[in-house]
Design a protein around this motif. Structure first.
Motif, mmCIF file in Angstrom:
data_model
loop_
_atom_site.group_PDB
_atom_site.id
_atom_site.type_symbol
_atom_site.label_atom_id
_atom_site.label_comp_id
_atom_site.label_asym_id
_atom_site.label_seq_id
_atom_site.Cartn_x
_atom_site.Cartn_y
_atom_site.Cartn_z
ATOM 1 N N TYR A 1 -6.809 67.498 63.897
ATOM 2 C CA TYR A 1 -6.486 65.941 63.831
ATOM 3 C C TYR A 1 -5.787 65.243 64.408
ATOM 4 N N THR B 1 -13.981 70.972 68.318
ATOM 5 C CA THR B 1 -14.160 69.976 67.000
ATOM 6 C C THR B 1 -13.131 68.612 67.060
ATOM 7 N N SER B 2 -11.842 68.780 67.887
ATOM 8 C CA SER B 2 -11.073 67.728 68.267
ATOM 9 C C SER B 2 -11.732 66.654 69.057
ATOM 10 N N LEU C 1 -11.863 72.241 60.880
ATOM 11 C CA LEU C 1 -11.723 70.949 59.854
ATOM 12 C C LEU C 1 -10.668 70.924 59.081
ATOM 13 N N ALA D 1 -7.045 65.174 67.954
ATOM 14 C CA ALA D 1 -8.288 64.188 68.208
ATOM 15 C C ALA D 1 -7.606 63.032 68.239
ATOM 16 N N ILE E 1 -15.486 59.820 67.202
ATOM 17 C CA ILE E 1 -15.677 59.328 65.754
ATOM 18 C C ILE E 1 -14.464 58.126 65.774
ATOM 19 N N LEU F 1 -14.120 64.819 66.832
ATOM 20 C CA LEU F 1 -13.490 63.600 66.036
ATOM 21 C C LEU F 1 -12.829 62.665 66.838
#
Length: 519
Positions: free
Chosen positions: A247, A86-87, A241, A250, A93, A90
């Protein structure tokens, strides 16, 4: 440029990059604490997705050793590989956003000496790290310190023999035979070395004096069927998330991966024989898309990487078809011929990288930088030592800092020229020519010069070449004008259009709060 216009050069180059990238993809994944298949996914995505979207003609992307520590710690700290993925998404992005907001310009502010130092340092590290594999050592060669006493006890005759034959092929094929007859250019030397290495292992290396252990061969996962192949993919856990640490990870990956990419772009562009310039903002967007895709299907982060890009250039690649094809070759090989790939001795691949490492860290490059003078050689050698003794990013920052200090010192000494001359019977006449730009950096040296003037002197301040004059300098000159009057120092300002004897205020003469003089 037509993607297939130079396919005769790009396809052979893609084979070389493929053979260089394959073990690196596996090695980086294992060192990162990720599944080996995750490194292969990143290699495919870096080649196909990033290669297609990138504006670089010769840059190659994939999993990078510079992110190993970050990835390893992130997987451990977040508590699972699915959370880590997931990181990665992100981070992709964030990189896309950096590209959109034109953050790629950062790459243009790294001095040439630092970039060349980075290339030489990477060459040294590549060369040193391949020595254990070339000798047959099957342990962890990704450590910062290699115990050569242990290595000596584990030298394998079979690996040494493969290394010797491979180096002979690599050096003689391109260096001698290809120059005598064009037919030798039809088969790339690294491909021939790989084929010969497989033949040696099959005929001599499975038993006897030249035996090679399985740990001394390339190790690619071998799926039994479509189901087991698909089972190697891992997918992100989007419940992460809600975790703030995801985060932070990320953002860290995005910044480090972006810096590594921009540095690699600068280095790759310098190696490009056609001297094409990669659009850095587009590159950040391409890398961001690549990381988002890699994270979605279970791959580790990707960056543009110097080793594979260098191999690409030195193998004769002209367009990004080579980078794209190397990604497809990784995918096809994992699906179709994983068993054959597992017959390749690591000593063959080590030989390829030994040659690449030597070319990057060629002693002649050190001599050339030395001849360019201290302002180039000092940042260069400091960058080399910094990277070799610490890591890539720390070494780059050390080199950049020294480079900036060198520039500041050069600016400090180049602000003006002081001449002592006799003019119209005035024996104590000093004439100062100011440079085009005079800033606060030069203030210390100007103060030293002017404060050292004897009483009853004549001083000419020549600003005819000056276009930028900082307020700090004007302020000091105003203070000096008072001191000069008390010491009977006669001052004359010489500008482009007029002269002025004994100015009361330099700031008033050049314009109140006008820091730049435009002639």
């Amino acid at each position: 440029m037509n993607l297939f216009k130079h396919w005769r050069k790009d396809l052979p180059a893609s084979l070389v990059v493929f053979f260089v990238a394959l073990p690196l993809c596996l090695g980086v994944a294992l060192a990162s604490g990720a599944p080996p298949f995750a490194g292969l996914i990143a290699g495919v995505v870096g080649g196909v997705v990033v290669g297609y979207l990138s504006g670089s003609s010769i840059g190659v992307s994939g999993p990078a050793a510079g992110l190993v520590v970050i990835v390893f710690n992130a997987i451990t700290d977040l508590g699972g590989y699915e959370l880590f993925l997931t990181s990665v998404i992100l981070a992709g992005i964030i990189q896309i956003a950096l590209g959109i907001f034109r953050a790629g310009v950062i790459g243009y502010y790294f001095p040439s000496a630092v970039i060349k130092g980075m290339l030489s340092a990477i060459g040294i590290m590549i060369f040193v790290q391949q020595i254990p594999l070339a000798f047959g050592f099957s342990g962890d060669v990704n450590t910062d310190r290699i115990d050569f006493s242990v290595l000596q006890d584990q030298i394998t005759p079979g690996a040494l023999f493969v290394t010797f034959i491979s180096l002979a092929i690599l050096l003689l094929w391109d260096g001698v035979l290809a120059k005598r007859n064009k037919i030798y250019k039809l088969v790339p030397a690294p491909l021939l070395a790989v084929v010969v290495g497989i033949v040696i292992y099959v005929t001599l290396g499975q038993s006897g004096f030249f035996a090679l252990h399985e740990s001394q061969l390339v190790r690619v996962p071998v799926p039994q069927d479509i189901g087991s192949f698909m089972g190697q993919f891992t997918f992100p856990d989007f419940s992460a998330l809600a975790n703030k640490d995801v985060y932070i990870t990320a953002f860290t990956i995005a910044i480090v991966a972006s810096l590594e990419t921009l540095l690699s772009v600068e280095a790759s562009d310098k190696l490009d024989p056609l001297k094409r310039q990669t659009p850095t903002n587009r590159e950040l967007i391409a890398q961001g898309v690549g990381n988002a895709v890699s994270g979605l299907i279970g791959g580790i982060p990707v960056t543009q990487v110097v080793v594979r890009s260098t191999a690409n250039v030195m193998s004769g690649a002209v367009t990004k078809l080579s980078a794209i094809m190397h990604g497809f070759l990784i995918l096809l090989s994992v699906i179709a011929i994983p068993t054959l790939l597992n017959l390749i001795p690591q000593a063959v691949l080590a030989s390829v990288l030994l040659v690449i490492g030597y070319k990057l860290a060629n002693p002649q490059a050190f001599v050339q930088m030395y001849r360019l003078g201290k302002t180039q050689f000092v940042p260069f050698i400091v960058t080399v030592v910094g990277i070799v003794s610490t890591d890539l990013l720390k070494g780059i920052m050390i080199g950049l800092t020294v480079g900036l200090i060198t520039v500041l010192l050069k600016s400090y000494y180049n602000s003006h020229q002081l001449l002592l001359k006799e003019y119209k019977g005035k024996k104590n006449l000093f004439h100062i020519n100011f440079a085009e730009e005079v800033t606060f950096i030069n203030k210390g040296r100007i103060i030293k010069e002017l404060d050292g003037l004897a009483k009853n002197s004549f001083l000419e301040l020549d600003f005819r070449k000056t276009k930028v004059l900082d307020y700090d300098i004007l302020e000091y000159l105003d203070e000096f004008a008072v001191k000069a009057k008390n010491n009977n120092i006669h001052i004359k300002i010489i500008a482009e259009k007029e002269t002025l004897d004994n100015p009361e205020s330099f700031r008033k003469y050049f314009g109140h709060q006008v820091f730049q003089m435009q002639h």
